[in-house]
Scaffold this motif. Structure first.
Motif, PDB file in Angstrom:
ATOM      1  N   ASP A 686       0.829  -1.200  -0.109  1.00  0.00           N
ATOM      2  CA  ASP A 686      -0.108  -0.030  -0.195  1.00  0.00           C
ATOM      3  C   ASP A 686       0.944   1.210   0.153  1.00  0.00           C
ATOM      4  N   GLN A 687       2.090   1.261   0.371  1.00  0.00           N
ATOM      5  CA  GLN A 687       3.073   2.430   0.336  1.00  0.00           C
ATOM      6  C   GLN A 687       3.789   2.711  -0.863  1.00  0.00           C
ATOM      7  N   ALA A 688       3.810   1.559  -1.767  1.00  0.00           N
ATOM      8  CA  ALA A 688       4.543   1.728  -3.139  1.00  0.00           C
ATOM      9  C   ALA A 688       4.104   2.759  -4.030  1.00  0.00           C
ATOM     10  N   PRO A 689       2.942   3.172  -4.232  1.00  0.00           N
ATOM     11  CA  PRO A 689       2.503   4.230  -4.891  1.00  0.00           C
ATOM     12  C   PRO A 689       3.095   5.479  -4.137  1.00  0.00           C
ATOM     13  N   LEU A 690       3.070   5.657  -3.167  1.00  0.00           N
ATOM     14  CA  LEU A 690       3.633   6.653  -2.348  1.00  0.00           C
ATOM     15  C   LEU A 690       5.258   6.943  -2.722  1.00  0.00           C
ATOM     16  N   PHE A 691       5.748   5.846  -2.375  1.00  0.00           N
ATOM     17  CA  PHE A 691       7.032   5.682  -2.744  1.00  0.00           C
ATOM     18  C   PHE A 691       7.609   5.858  -4.071  1.00  0.00           C
ATOM     19  N   ALA A 692       6.881   5.538  -4.978  1.00  0.00           N
ATOM     20  CA  ALA A 692       7.221   5.750  -6.402  1.00  0.00           C
ATOM     21  C   ALA A 692       6.865   7.113  -6.816  1.00  0.00           C
ATOM     22  N   GLU A 693       5.915   7.685  -5.996  1.00  0.00           N
ATOM     23  CA  GLU A 693       6.135   9.328  -6.291  1.00  0.00           C
ATOM     24  C   GLU A 693       6.759  10.333  -5.477  1.00  0.00           C
ATOM     25  N   MET A 694       7.545   9.548  -4.784  1.00  0.00           N
ATOM     26  CA  MET A 694       8.495  10.207  -3.776  1.00  0.00           C
ATOM     27  C   MET A 694       7.703  11.130  -2.750  1.00  0.00           C
ATOM     28  N   ARG A 695       6.880  10.447  -2.191  1.00  0.00           N
ATOM     29  CA  ARG A 695       5.860  11.038  -1.139  1.00  0.00           C
ATOM     30  C   ARG A 695       6.220  10.262   0.042  1.00  0.00           C
ATOM     31  N   THR A 696       5.730  11.204   1.025  1.00  0.00           N
ATOM     32  CA  THR A 696       5.807  10.444   2.501  1.00  0.00           C
ATOM     33  C   THR A 696       4.544  10.479   3.249  1.00  0.00           C
ATOM     34  N   ARG A 697       4.357   9.949   4.410  1.00  0.00           N
ATOM     35  CA  ARG A 697       3.356   9.904   5.389  1.00  0.00           C
ATOM     36  C   ARG A 697       3.812  10.387   6.688  1.00  0.00           C
ATOM     37  N   PRO A 698       2.885  10.928   7.540  1.00  0.00           N
ATOM     38  CA  PRO A 698       3.160  11.135   8.919  1.00  0.00           C
ATOM     39  C   PRO A 698       3.629   9.919   9.942  1.00  0.00           C
ATOM     40  N   VAL A 699       4.876  10.086  10.601  1.00  0.00           N
ATOM     41  CA  VAL A 699       5.000   9.072  11.593  1.00  0.00           C
ATOM     42  C   VAL A 699       4.200   9.574  12.997  1.00  0.00           C
ATOM     43  N   ARG A 700       3.390   8.980  13.355  1.00  0.00           N
ATOM     44  CA  ARG A 700       2.613   9.268  14.478  1.00  0.00           C
ATOM     45  C   ARG A 700       3.003   8.812  15.797  1.00  0.00           C
ATOM     46  N   PHE A 701       4.001   9.695  15.978  1.00  0.00           N
ATOM     47  CA  PHE A 701       4.598   9.397  17.323  1.00  0.00           C
ATOM     48  C   PHE A 701       4.122   9.404  18.567  1.00  0.00           C
ATOM     49  N   GLU A 702       3.735  10.929  18.808  1.00  0.00           N
ATOM     50  CA  GLU A 702       2.910  10.696  20.088  1.00  0.00           C
ATOM     51  C   GLU A 702       1.653  10.363  20.236  1.00  0.00           C
ATOM     52  N   GLU A 703       0.949  10.196  21.349  1.00  0.00           N
ATOM     53  CA  GLU A 703      -0.317   9.387  21.529  1.00  0.00           C
ATOM     54  C   GLU A 703      -1.301  10.659  20.902  1.00  0.00           C
ATOM     55  N   GLU A 704      -1.265  11.813  21.017  1.00  0.00           N
ATOM     56  CA  GLU A 704      -2.060  12.809  20.237  1.00  0.00           C
ATOM     57  C   GLU A 704      -2.164  12.652  18.733  1.00  0.00           C
ATOM     58  N   ASP A 705      -0.875  12.172  18.226  1.00  0.00           N
ATOM     59  CA  ASP A 705      -0.715  12.252  16.833  1.00  0.00           C
ATOM     60  C   ASP A 705      -1.424  10.786  16.335  1.00  0.00           C
ATOM     61  N   LEU A 706      -1.633   9.733  17.119  1.00  0.00           N
ATOM     62  CA  LEU A 706      -2.220   8.585  16.913  1.00  0.00           C
ATOM     63  C   LEU A 706      -3.552   8.564  17.013  1.00  0.00           C
ATOM     64  N   GLU A 707      -4.275   9.283  17.818  1.00  0.00           N
ATOM     65  CA  GLU A 707      -5.619   9.513  17.988  1.00  0.00           C
ATOM     66  C   GLU A 707      -6.324   9.573  16.567  1.00  0.00           C
ATOM     67  N   GLY A 708      -7.101   8.956  16.579  1.00  0.00           N
ATOM     68  CA  GLY A 708      -7.927   8.994  15.439  1.00  0.00           C
ATOM     69  C   GLY A 708      -7.636   8.217  14.194  1.00  0.00           C
ATOM     70  N   HIS A 709      -6.328   7.538  14.539  1.00  0.00           N
ATOM     71  CA  HIS A 709      -5.617   6.798  13.246  1.00  0.00           C
ATOM     72  C   HIS A 709      -5.358   5.501  13.508  1.00  0.00           C
ATOM     73  N   ILE A 710      -5.957   4.867  14.513  1.00  0.00           N
ATOM     74  CA  ILE A 710      -5.816   3.565  14.940  1.00  0.00           C
ATOM     75  C   ILE A 710      -6.634   2.746  14.034  1.00  0.00           C
ATOM     76  N   ALA A 711      -6.301   1.803  13.293  1.00  0.00           N
ATOM     77  CA  ALA A 711      -7.156   1.011  12.608  1.00  0.00           C
ATOM     78  C   ALA A 711      -7.314  -0.464  13.270  1.00  0.00           C
ATOM     79  N   GLU A 712      -6.187  -0.729  14.083  1.00  0.00           N
ATOM     80  CA  GLU A 712      -6.470  -2.122  14.899  1.00  0.00           C
ATOM     81  C   GLU A 712      -5.706  -1.860  16.169  1.00  0.00           C
ATOM     82  N   SER A 713      -6.198  -2.338  17.382  1.00  0.00           N
ATOM     83  CA  SER A 713      -5.660  -2.348  18.644  1.00  0.00           C
ATOM     84  C   SER A 713      -6.000  -3.687  19.048  1.00  0.00           C
TER      85      SER A 713
END
Length: 719
Positions: A686-713
């Motif tokens: 799923d990251q291959a298209p981002l990689f090919a286009e030389m794009r990135t995604r956020p690293v959700r380092f802090e708990e507040e960054d992760l909030e709302g982005h948890i797909a599985e727990s």
């Protein structure tokens, strides 16, 4: 350190036969017993850890203690890449030939030759702290728990993975990064030399190979003094194979005891190897100082088990390595081979003579201690104290932190050699004064802290070009016996011509510099093109057309280029031979091969680079920019249809920055996705298209960054 003087010899297949051309011990149809999984499952109850996966499947592991978190790392890593973790451990045990057959016998022999397990058994309790042992044993427990829940995926006889396996893996693997495996191979093959770098060929990553994937990495740090917005920036950009034992897996790890990191992990490694925590981060690149010495031994003509040292005949220490080799089905056989040691180190007897090898990292198992300390460092001083442990035999470090500090350490265990002898050649083995003991202190290691230029970089090049000329280290500051490299790569040249030429770097400029696609005027590519342009086409229409294309190529490897395919296909075999220490083919010959390939499969000599250079993963098949030794590094395998499938180069890329207030932001991308083996996972590519286009995604380092982005727990075993 030695350089290979000519090619030839046994090759990998012949080398394996040489290792196995010994006494047949036994053959059987014995099947290893499966272990009772119940105790492994019961141990899981000792750990308190939660795994959250974000929308990209990246695991965010939250443990009460560091050991709890390590258990979660082991379990989550096994979910994504169990087969590779298992294979790494089997290779480290010297048992891979029992699974993979004859081709793995060399690696198994090296485990014995390097005394990996003799050292680990003797020093595990004394050299490693109880805290580190708890952490690495917890990682092993996490892998074991996954294996116990998935017994159909387990190789019989493998379980349990132990903390000793983890420590042994670091001891076995780290010397290969500066080329120990290649030196040993060259001695075996009668070439007496060094072929450069770790073999990064998938499952054969711990074995010598005649077709290694070219290696490299980029690392850049920019301080507030050079940033237009006053931020501190760090590029983490190691070049690895896309799959196998040294392919990156990304995770965010946090415990209530202060271990909180994001970055890259190798299969079988509990610790973040490079990336960042809240306070600081670092990037690694491979370096190649002279860390190996080969001694020519004089053998007693009346007793082949003795060698001459200081005028006296000494007995070799002798052990027997039993190597079990898988044949077919349930059949296997075990071969026995003598393993010899002298006062210098391991000994190899060949048709060219007997040679002893002494190398950085011999007998050292504390690599896990240093990585743990680096992971937990919160400021430059603590990070330096971790580096002073000097348990890692090589690897460059580019560092940055929230206070705006930047640093470069040309890290190595430099042998404390006596001055005088030519350490770049074979050394006389009959003089004990040449057998060095210990390493130079950390103070002697080449390093730079906070240069006035506000800029540091490394791209596998000499440490004497790491920043602005006025701030660079000078070769005369260091002893010749240290064997410090003096070479430059195209990536290093382009780093100087991009980041190095910009005195006020904006956020909008930093990333395009990393994805630079150009070959410098001083590069090997430019020299090869000039060479073939001087050739007389003499009525050869194809050669004349190729010369016209290369003369007009701007040496930029973007996907729209009409010259990159011809240039890269011509240059890559020449450069690869140089990396392997072999005589390179003539550029005109490789150009003719490139012409034939492009005419046959593409019907023209100037196809679009994106039609040739492809990123493939499952059903994904995308054009990709970049090429060998560009800052946007892509190394491909030539397919039967005349295209290249990317196999290595840029992998896990991280852009890390701290603002003036010390606030952290981080973005990353993986070439494929978090599920490194599971083709059924939505995160397989799923990251291959981002990689090919030389794009990135956020690293959700802090708990507040992760909030709302948890797909599985889930807790391990509940998924």
């Amino acid at each position: 350190m030695l350089r290979i003087v000519k090619t030839g010899g046994l090759g990998l297949a012949g080398l394996a036969l040489a290792v196995l051309a010994v006494i047949l011990v036994r053959g059987a149809v014995e099947t290893p017993a499966r272990i009772d999984p119940a105790p492994l499952i019961e141990r899981a109850a000792d750990y308190d850890v939660l795994i959250r996966r974000d929308e990209w499947g990246v695991p965010h592991i939250l443990g009460t203690s560091d050991a709890d978190a390590a258990f979660g790392v082991g379990f989550a890593h096994a979910e994504d890449d169990y087969a590779t973790i298992e294979e790494v451990a089997i290779a480290t045990r010297g048992k891979l030939a029992s699974v993979k057959g004859e081709k793995a016998a060399v690696g198994d022999y090296l485990v014995h030759l390097m005394r990996v397990w003799e050292t680990v058994e003797a020093r595990y309790e004394s050299d490693l702290s109880a805290e580190v042992r708890r952490v690495i044993e917890a990682y092993a427990d996490g892998v074991n728990y996954y294996a116990a829940l998935n017994p159909d995926r387990v190789t019989p006889g493998f379980l349990p993975l132990t903390g000793k396996d983890i420590a042994a893996g670091f001891m076995f693997k780290t010397p290969f990064f500066y080329g120990l495996d290649k030196t040993l191979t060259a001695i075996f093959e009668g070439r007496i030399g060094k072929a450069g770098g770790l073999s990064k060929e998938g499952v054969d990553a711990f074995l010598p190979t005649q077709t290694p994937l070219p290696v490299g990495s980029n690392a850049v740090a920019v301080s507030p003094a050079r940033s237009a917005d006053g931020k501190t920036r760090l590029l983490v950009n190691s070049h690895q194979p896309f799959t196998g034992p040294v392919a990156w897996w990304e995770a965010v790890v946090r415990s209530a005891e202060g271990w909180h990191v994001a970055g890259g992990f190798f299969p079988g490694t509990p610790f973040m190897l490079h990336g960042h925590n809240r306070h600081l981060g670092w990037a690694n690149t491979v370096n190649e100082p002279d860390l190996i010495d080969v001694y020519a031994l004089t053998i007693n003509p009346d007793n082949e088990d003795q060698y001459l040292l200081d005028g006296e005949w000494r007995d070799f220490e002798k052990q027997v390595a039993e190597i079990r080799v898988d044949l077919w089905g349930p059949f296997w056989w075990t071969a026995a081979r003598d393993v010899l040691f002298s006062a210098h180190g391991p000994v190899l007897k060949t048709d060219a003579g007997a040679f002893a090898v002494r190398y950085a990292g011999m007998g050292e198992i504390r690599q896990v201690e240093q990585y743990y300390a680096l992971n937990k460092a919160t400021q430059l001083g603590e990070w330096i104290e971790a580096m002073k442990l000097q348990t890692l035999p090589s690897i460059n470090y580019i560092y940055a932190d929230r206070q705006g500090n930047i640093a470069y350490v040309y890290n190595a265990q430099f042998p404390a050699r006596v001055e005088g002898p030519d350490w770049s050649g074979v050394v006389a083995g009959d003089d004990s004064s040449l057998i060095w003991q210990g390493y130079l202190p950390f103070e002697a290691v080449p390093k730079l802290f906070n240069p006035n230029s506000g800029f540091l970089y490394n791209a596998n090049n000499t440490p004497f070009r790491a920043t602005a000329p006025r701030d660079n280290l000078r070769a005369e500051q260091f002893a010749a016996s240290m064997g410090i490299q003096t070479d430059m790569t195209n990536r290093a040249m382009r780093a100087e011509e991009t980041w190095g030429a910009d005195r006020s770097i904006t956020a909008e400029e930093f990333r395009p510099y990393k994805y630079d696609l150009k070959y410098s005027d001083g590069s090997k590519m430019a020299r090869l093109i000039e060479e073939v342009l001087q050739a007389d086409a003499d009525g050869d229409a194809d050669l004349a057309e190729a010369q016209r294309i290369l003369a007009g190529w701007d040496r930029v490897a973007n996907r729209e280029s009409r010259g990159a395919a011809l240039g890269v296909l011509m240059a890559e075999p020449v450069v690869r031979a140089g990396l392997m220490g072999r005589d390179p083919p003539a550029a005109l010959d490789t150009l003719r091969d490139a012409i034939a390939t492009l005419k046959t499969h593409h019907g023209r000599l100037d196809p679009l680079w994106g039609d040739v250079n492809r990123l493939r993963r499952g059903d994904v098949d995308l054009p990709v920019d970049g090429g060998p030794d560009t800052l946007r590094a892509i190394y491909g395998r030539l397919e039967a249809d005349g295209t290249l499938t990317a196999r290595g180069g840029d992998t896990l890329i991280m852009f890390v920055e701290w603002d003036r207030q010390g606030r952290l932001t981080s973005e990353s991308v993986h070439q494929f996705g978090s599920a490194t083996l599971d083709e059924t996972s939505p995160h397989y590519a799923d990251q291959a298209p981002l990689f090919a286009e030389m794009r990135t995604r956020p690293v959700r380092f802090e708990e507040e960054d992760l909030e709302g982005h948890i797909a599985e727990s889930y807790r391990p075993g509940e998924r």
